[in-house]
Design an enzyme around this catalytic site. Structure first.
Site, short mmCIF file in Angstrom:
data_model
loop_
_atom_site.label_atom_id
_atom_site.label_comp_id
_atom_site.label_asym_id
_atom_site.label_seq_id
_atom_site.Cartn_x
_atom_site.Cartn_y
_atom_site.Cartn_z
N LYS A 1 46.15 44.44 40.42
CA LYS A 1 46.12 43.06 39.93
C LYS A 1 47.49 42.40 40.04
O LYS A 1 47.61 41.27 40.51
CB LYS A 1 45.66 43.02 38.46
CG LYS A 1 44.26 43.56 38.24
CD LYS A 1 43.81 43.40 36.79
CE LYS A 1 44.61 44.25 35.81
NZ LYS A 1 44.44 45.70 36.00
N ARG B 1 39.60 40.99 28.73
CA ARG B 1 39.31 42.40 28.96
C ARG B 1 38.16 42.90 28.10
O ARG B 1 37.81 44.07 28.18
CB ARG B 1 40.54 43.18 28.56
CG ARG B 1 41.27 43.86 29.68
CD ARG B 1 42.32 44.61 28.95
NE ARG B 1 43.07 45.58 29.61
CZ ARG B 1 44.08 45.36 30.42
NH1 ARG B 1 44.37 44.16 30.80
NH2 ARG B 1 44.78 46.36 30.85
N ARG C 1 42.97 54.96 29.65
CA ARG C 1 42.86 53.53 30.01
C ARG C 1 41.64 53.32 30.92
O ARG C 1 40.95 52.32 30.81
CB ARG C 1 44.15 53.07 30.71
CG ARG C 1 45.30 52.88 29.72
CD ARG C 1 46.66 52.91 30.40
NE ARG C 1 46.84 51.85 31.36
CZ ARG C 1 47.75 51.89 32.34
NH1 ARG C 1 48.55 52.94 32.47
NH2 ARG C 1 47.84 50.88 33.17
N ARG D 1 54.42 54.65 40.22
CA ARG D 1 54.77 53.24 39.99
C ARG D 1 56.10 53.12 39.25
O ARG D 1 56.36 53.84 38.30
CB ARG D 1 53.69 52.55 39.17
CG ARG D 1 54.14 51.18 38.68
CD ARG D 1 53.04 50.30 38.22
NE ARG D 1 52.33 50.79 37.06
CZ ARG D 1 51.28 50.15 36.54
NH1 ARG D 1 50.84 49.04 37.10
NH2 ARG D 1 50.67 50.65 35.49
P1 G5P Z 1 48.31 45.65 31.81
O1 G5P Z 1 49.74 45.47 32.02
O2 G5P Z 1 47.38 44.55 32.08
P2 G5P Z 1 46.59 47.35 33.37
O3 G5P Z 1 46.41 48.74 32.87
O4 G5P Z 1 45.42 46.49 33.34
O5 G5P Z 1 47.91 46.94 32.61
P3 G5P Z 1 48.22 47.66 35.51
O6 G5P Z 1 48.48 49.09 35.13
O7 G5P Z 1 49.31 46.66 35.30
O8 G5P Z 1 46.94 47.22 34.84
P4 G5P Z 1 47.60 46.51 38.08
O9 G5P Z 1 48.39 45.32 37.73
O10 G5P Z 1 46.15 46.35 38.31
O11 G5P Z 1 47.80 47.70 37.03
O12 G5P Z 1 48.18 47.23 39.36
P5 G5P Z 1 49.63 47.07 40.10
O13 G5P Z 1 50.72 47.25 39.13
O14 G5P Z 1 49.61 45.88 40.97
O15 G5P Z 1 49.52 48.35 41.05
C1 G5P Z 1 49.58 49.65 40.52
C2 G5P Z 1 50.53 50.51 41.39
O16 G5P Z 1 49.91 50.73 42.65
C3 G5P Z 1 51.89 49.88 41.69
O17 G5P Z 1 52.87 50.89 41.73
C4 G5P Z 1 51.70 49.26 43.08
O18 G5P Z 1 52.92 49.14 43.79
C5 G5P Z 1 50.77 50.29 43.71
N1 G5P Z 1 49.89 49.80 44.76
C6 G5P Z 1 49.26 48.60 44.86
N2 G5P Z 1 48.51 48.56 45.98
C7 G5P Z 1 48.65 49.78 46.59
C8 G5P Z 1 48.12 50.36 47.79
O19 G5P Z 1 47.35 49.74 48.56
N3 G5P Z 1 48.49 51.64 48.07
C9 G5P Z 1 49.34 52.35 47.25
N4 G5P Z 1 49.68 53.61 47.60
N5 G5P Z 1 49.88 51.82 46.12
C10 G5P Z 1 49.54 50.56 45.80
O20 G5P Z 1 48.03 46.12 30.30
C11 G5P Z 1 48.82 47.12 29.71
C12 G5P Z 1 48.40 47.34 28.28
O21 G5P Z 1 48.58 46.12 27.53
C13 G5P Z 1 47.52 45.94 26.60
C14 G5P Z 1 46.71 47.22 26.64
O22 G5P Z 1 47.26 48.12 25.73
C15 G5P Z 1 46.92 47.69 28.08
O23 G5P Z 1 46.68 49.06 28.25
N6 G5P Z 1 46.73 44.76 26.99
C16 G5P Z 1 45.64 44.32 26.37
N7 G5P Z 1 44.95 44.77 25.29
C17 G5P Z 1 43.85 44.09 24.92
N8 G5P Z 1 43.38 43.01 25.57
C18 G5P Z 1 44.03 42.52 26.67
N9 G5P Z 1 43.55 41.43 27.32
C19 G5P Z 1 45.20 43.18 27.10
N10 G5P Z 1 46.06 42.97 28.12
C20 G5P Z 1 46.99 43.93 28.04
MG MG Z 2 49.60 44.73 36.02
#
Ligand code: G5P
Ligand code: MG
Length: 225
Positions: free
Chosen positions: A19, A93, A171, A127
């Site tokens: 995302k 979410r 998660r 990451r």
């Molecule tokens: P966040 O911050 O919203 P998540 O868990 O939803 O966290 P996250 O972990 O931030 O989502 P993302 O944004 O979907 O993941 O993914 P990203 O960071 O872009 O990519 C992940 C990794 O993969 C990176 O290292 C990237 O470089 C790599 N990557 C991307 N594409 C590729 C690919 O093609 N190949 C490879 N090899 N790598 C790749 O929420 C965090 C916490 O905040 C709270 C909760 O506690 C949550 O757990 N929270 C909420 N709680 C309740 N309600 C809500 N609405 C909440 N929002 C946040």
């Molecule tokens: Mg994120």
């Protein structure tokens, strides 16, 4: 002309589905304002605000924060930018959060990144993030120019406390239980668009083409170029 029309989008997907990575490309290509719930919460933790102190253990353990807390935070950031096109990342979410958002505005499109859980587990352990900006790196996929340092500021990168394998599993379970119903919610409203794959670079052209069709003014602007 329709050029002033505001476009409101949500990007969804399991933790680690990309995302944040896709959002930064959308911001670059389409200029939407990016609002990430996770980045906002982590900024509060960094700044040791009351909210940050209260939510830290919840987030570190990979649990969702309470609906009313996050809904208030996000809806108050949307206030005052009614004339701006935006992209919400990480919110809503739960169905309760989706209903809270619906009460203040309609969402035009929901981009759903559908990535296998096994792929996600591998990614999250490599990451690295720059907390102040939310910039995301990956040792294999998009490494920083200098190891351990942010490309733009040169400041140190860190690993998120919630990226340990056990916390990632939790998660992903919460995602299935609490967030997948939100996909149904938007599907029934006819605004859900799903993009499946294991690589962001292969998913991205499809997201780009989709938004080019959807965002008012984009096609005209491209046609003239
Ligand atoms: P966040 O911050 O919203 P998540 O868990 O939803 O966290 P996250 O972990 O931030 O989502 P993302 O944004 O979907 O993941 O993914 P990203 O960071 O872009 O990519 C992940 C990794 O993969 C990176 O290292 C990237 O470089 C790599 N990557 C991307 N594409 C590729 C690919 O093609 N190949 C490879 N090899 N790598 C790749 O929420 C965090 C916490 O905040 C709270 C909760 O506690 C949550 O757990 N929270 C909420 N709680 C309740 N309600 C809500 N609405 C909440 N929002 C946040
Ligand atoms: Mg994120």
């Amino acid at each position: 002309m329709g050029l002033q029309t505001v476009f409101r989008a949500v990007i969804m997907g399991a933790p680690g589905s990309g995302k944040g990575t896709v959002s930064s490309r959308i911001v670059q290509s389409f200029g939407l304002k990016h609002l990430s719930s996770g980045d906002m919460l982590r900024a509060n933790i960094e700044a040791k605000t009351d909210l940050g102190l209260l939510m830290k253990s919840c987030i570190d353990q990979g649990q969702l924060v309470p609906d009313d807390v996050i809904s208030r935070l996000i809806l108050s950031s949307l206030r005052g930018i009614e004339q701006t096109s935006w992209l919400l990342d990480g919110f809503p979410r739960t169905v309760a959060q989706a209903e809270a958002l619906d009460a203040v505005c309609d969402v035009d499109s929901v981009i759903n990144l559908d990535v296998p859980f096994q792929t996600i587990r591998e990614r999250l352990t490599s990451r690295w993030v720059h907390l102040p900006s939310g910039r995301v790196y990956n040792i294999d996929f998009n490494p920083p120019k200098k190891p351990g340092l942010d490309d733009v500021t040169g400041e140190p990168l860190v690993q998120r406390d919630d990226d340990s394998p056990e916390t990632v599993s939790r998660r992903l379970k919460d995602y299935e239980r609490q967030t997948q119903p939100v996909l149904e919610y938007y599907r029934s409203k006819g605004v859900l668009e799903t993009f499946s794959g294991t690589e962001t670079n292969k998913i991205w052209p499809h997201v780009h083409a989709f938004l080019t069709r959807k965002i008012p003014g984009t096609q005209q602007a491209m046609g003239k170029a």
